[in-house]
Design an enzyme around this catalytic site. Structure first.
Site, PDB file in Angstrom:
ATOM      1  N   TYR A 195     -12.106 -17.617  11.186  1.00 18.06           N
ATOM      2  CA  TYR A 195     -10.908 -16.738  11.466  1.00 18.06           C
ATOM      3  C   TYR A 195     -11.006 -16.881  13.121  1.00 18.06           C
ATOM      4  O   TYR A 195     -11.462 -16.748  13.815  1.00 18.06           O
ATOM      5  CB  TYR A 195     -11.144 -15.374  11.264  1.00 18.06           C
ATOM      6  CG  TYR A 195     -11.126 -14.982   9.761  1.00 18.06           C
ATOM      7  CD1 TYR A 195     -10.653 -16.082   8.677  1.00 18.06           C
ATOM      8  CD2 TYR A 195     -11.721 -13.735   9.124  1.00 18.06           C
ATOM      9  CE1 TYR A 195     -10.807 -15.762   7.384  1.00 18.06           C
ATOM     10  CE2 TYR A 195     -12.128 -13.947   7.689  1.00 18.06           C
ATOM     11  CZ  TYR A 195     -11.378 -14.715   6.910  1.00 18.06           C
ATOM     12  OH  TYR A 195     -11.612 -14.428   5.525  1.00 18.06           O
ATOM     13  N   PRO A 214      -6.209  -6.048  -1.079  1.00 23.34           N
ATOM     14  CA  PRO A 214      -5.998  -4.977  -2.445  1.00 23.34           C
ATOM     15  C   PRO A 214      -4.610  -4.461  -2.158  1.00 23.34           C
ATOM     16  O   PRO A 214      -4.031  -3.726  -3.035  1.00 23.34           O
ATOM     17  CB  PRO A 214      -7.214  -4.070  -1.889  1.00 23.34           C
ATOM     18  CG  PRO A 214      -7.405  -4.359  -0.432  1.00 23.34           C
ATOM     19  CD  PRO A 214      -7.308  -5.599  -0.218  1.00 23.34           C
ATOM     20  N   LEU A 215      -3.917  -4.716  -0.874  1.00 23.37           N
ATOM     21  CA  LEU A 215      -2.736  -4.319  -0.572  1.00 23.37           C
ATOM     22  C   LEU A 215      -1.531  -5.357  -0.688  1.00 23.37           C
ATOM     23  O   LEU A 215      -0.577  -5.164  -0.119  1.00 23.37           O
ATOM     24  CB  LEU A 215      -2.653  -3.456   0.902  1.00 23.37           C
ATOM     25  CG  LEU A 215      -3.515  -2.487   1.088  1.00 23.37           C
ATOM     26  CD1 LEU A 215      -3.602  -1.733   2.458  1.00 23.37           C
ATOM     27  CD2 LEU A 215      -3.321  -1.260   0.102  1.00 23.37           C
ATOM     28  N   GLY A 216      -1.904  -6.457  -1.252  1.00 21.97           N
ATOM     29  CA  GLY A 216      -1.101  -7.260  -1.549  1.00 21.97           C
ATOM     30  C   GLY A 216      -0.339  -8.066  -0.420  1.00 21.97           C
ATOM     31  O   GLY A 216       0.837  -8.164  -0.016  1.00 21.97           O
ATOM     32  N   HIS A 242     -17.803 -19.588   1.825  1.00 27.70           N
ATOM     33  CA  HIS A 242     -16.040 -19.519   1.758  1.00 27.70           C
ATOM     34  C   HIS A 242     -15.860 -20.437   0.654  1.00 27.70           C
ATOM     35  O   HIS A 242     -14.869 -19.750  -0.049  1.00 27.70           O
ATOM     36  CB  HIS A 242     -15.631 -19.865   3.363  1.00 27.70           C
ATOM     37  CG  HIS A 242     -14.439 -18.883   3.574  1.00 27.70           C
ATOM     38  ND1 HIS A 242     -14.252 -18.590   4.899  1.00 27.70           N
ATOM     39  CD2 HIS A 242     -13.712 -18.199   2.770  1.00 27.70           C
ATOM     40  CE1 HIS A 242     -13.258 -17.773   4.935  1.00 27.70           C
ATOM     41  NE2 HIS A 242     -12.752 -17.357   4.096  1.00 27.70           N
ATOM     42  N   GLY A 246      -0.105  -6.702   2.361  1.00 28.64           N
ATOM     43  CA  GLY A 246       0.966  -5.593   2.899  1.00 28.64           C
ATOM     44  C   GLY A 246       1.928  -5.185   2.097  1.00 28.64           C
ATOM     45  O   GLY A 246       2.589  -4.045   2.337  1.00 28.64           O
ATOM     46  N   PHE A 247       2.463  -6.044   1.093  1.00 27.82           N
ATOM     47  CA  PHE A 247       3.632  -5.599   0.101  1.00 27.82           C
ATOM     48  C   PHE A 247       3.342  -4.139  -0.286  1.00 27.82           C
ATOM     49  O   PHE A 247       4.439  -3.379  -0.365  1.00 27.82           O
ATOM     50  CB  PHE A 247       3.770  -6.841  -0.951  1.00 27.82           C
ATOM     51  CG  PHE A 247       5.027  -6.502  -1.755  1.00 27.82           C
ATOM     52  CD1 PHE A 247       6.207  -6.835  -1.052  1.00 27.82           C
ATOM     53  CD2 PHE A 247       4.980  -5.815  -2.989  1.00 27.82           C
ATOM     54  CE1 PHE A 247       7.247  -6.495  -2.007  1.00 27.82           C
ATOM     55  CE2 PHE A 247       5.963  -5.487  -3.536  1.00 27.82           C
ATOM     56  CZ  PHE A 247       7.531  -5.827  -3.199  1.00 27.82           C
TER      57      PHE A 247
END
Length: 330
Positions: free
Chosen positions: A58, A219-221, A124, A223-224
C-alpha cells in the site's frame, strides 16, 4: 467493549478493526492526507478499535510508515496486521513468494512499523512460481524467530483461479489445506459484506470448524453500503471504484434498494446504514472481525460504534430479503 480473538494464537482484538489502505492507496489520491489519517487512527483506537490492517504494497510502503507513527506512540493499544507477497511496479503488480524475499520483506516491514514484532503476518497472494508450502515455511520461521506472532492468508480474489463450475473460494481453500500442513493458519482475510456474501458458503465455515479467525475485508462494499455515494458521481482515475463494475452509474442506481433496506433497519436503532452493515458482518460468527477502510475520524468513530449495535432476528431477516447485488467482477 466487545473483544474477539484471532485463531489458535488467541490474540485479542476489538470487535471492529480498521483497514488503513484507503489512507494511501487505491482510493482518491486528492483526498489523502497523512495528518488527517493519523487523527483518524487515533480516534479509532480511542473508540475501542485495536486491529490495524495494512500491507507493504500500500503506497507502496507509505501506509506502513503511517501506521508506524502510531505504533511508536501506542504500541500497547494496537494489534498490527500487515502483508507480504506482492510487488508494485509502474503499471503492474506481481507476486513474490520466494523464501529469501519474504524474510527481507518482514524485516523491512518491522522497520517501517517501528516495532519488534508483527501480531499477524499475512500472505497477500501466493506466487504461482513458488510452491505455497515454501513461502509459508519461510513465514513460519519468522514466528520461530520471534518477529511474527501468527500467520494469515488472504483469499485469492473473485477473478483469480476460476474455472468453469468452480466456486469463488475453491482456490483459496486448496491453498489453506496445503499451508495448514506446514504451520497453523490463524486468520483468513476475504471480502464479506451484505452485497458480497460469498464467503459464507464454504470459506467461513472452513474457518469456523478449525477455530481460525476471519478478517472481513470491504465490509462496507467499498463505501457503497454507507449510503453516502451518489449514482453517477464519478471517481478519480486512480480510484479502484472507477474500474469496478458495481460502481458504474447504472449499477449504483440498480443497487440502491440494498442501501434503502440498510437505512430502514438503521432508523429503527438510531444507527447509520454503515453501522448496520458492520453489525451484519459481526453477526456471521464469533471469529469474524470486519476491517472497514476509512481515513477520517468521523468515519472511524462511527464504524467502531457498530460493535454496540445488536441486530434482531427480524433485522437479519429483512437484510436477507434484500435483492442480490448486480454487477460483479464476473
Amino acid at each position: 467493549m466487545e473483544r474477539r480473538t484471532i485463531g489458535a494464537a488467541a490474540l485479542e482484538v476489538g470487535a471492529v478493526g480498521l483497514g488503513c489502505m484507503p489512507m494511501s492507496w487505491a482510493y482518491s489520491a486528492s483526498r489523502q492526507d497523512g495528518e488527517t489519517s493519523l487523527r483518524a487512527v487515533h480516534a479509532a483506537l480511542d473508540a475501542g478499535t485495536s486491529l490495524l490492517d495494512t500491507a507493504d504494497m500500500y503506497g507502496p510502503f507509505t501506509n506502513e510508515l503511517l501506521v508506524g507513527r502510531v505504533l511508536k506512540e501506542r504500541r500497547g493499544d494496537v494489534f498490527v496486521s500487515t502483508k507480504c507477497g506482492l510487488l508494485v511496479g509502474e503499471q503492474h503488480i506481481v507476486a513474490n513468494g520466494r523464501p529469501g524475499y519474504v524474510k527481507r520483506a518482514c524485516d523491512a516491514s518491522l522497520r517501517r512499523l517501528q516495532t519488534d514484532v508483527i501480531d499477524l503476518y499475512q500472505l497477500h497472494r501466493a506466487d504461482p512460481e513458488v510452491p505455497v508450502e515454501e513461502t509459508w515455511g519461510a513465514m513460519a520461521e519468522l514466528v520461530t524467530a520471534g518477529k511474527v506472532r501468527s500467520l494469515g492468508l488472504c483469499a485469492v480474489g473473485a477473478r483469480a483461479g476460476r474455472r468453469a463450475g468452480a466456486q469463488m473460494h475453491d482456490e483459496t481453500l486448496r491453498q489453506l489445506r496445503r499451508v495448514q500442513q506446514v504451520f497453523p493458519v490463524s486468520c483468513v482475510q476475504a471480502e464479506l459484506s451484505v452485497w458480497s456474501p460469498e464467503a459464507l458458503d464454504a470459506l467461513l465455515p472452513w474457518c469456523a470448524a478449525r477455530g481460525v479467525g476471519f478478517m472481513a475485508a470491504m465490509p462496507l462494499g467499498n463505501g457503497f453500503l454507507t449510503g453516502t455515494l451518489t449514482p453517477g458521481q464519478g471517481f478519480e482515475p486512480d480510484d479502484v471504484r472507477a474500474r469496478h463494475p458495481r460502481f458504474t452509474a447504472d449499477m449504483m442506481a440498480a443497487n440502491q434498494p440494498i442501501v434503502a433496506g440498510l437505512r430502514r433497519v438503521a432508523e429503527q436503532h438510531g444507527a447509520t446504514p454503515a453501522q448496520v452493515a458492520l453489525a451484519w458482518v459481526l453477526g456471521q460468527g464469533a471469529q469474524v472481525v470486519p476491517v472497514p477502510g476509512a481515513k477520517r475520524s468521523v468515519w472511524t468513530e462511527e464504524n467502531a460504534g457498530a460493535a454496540g449495535l445488536a441486530l434482531t432476528a427480524e433485522d437479519f431477516a429483512e437484510i436477507a430479503s434484500l435483492p442480490a447485488a448486480r454487477g460483479s467482477w464476473d
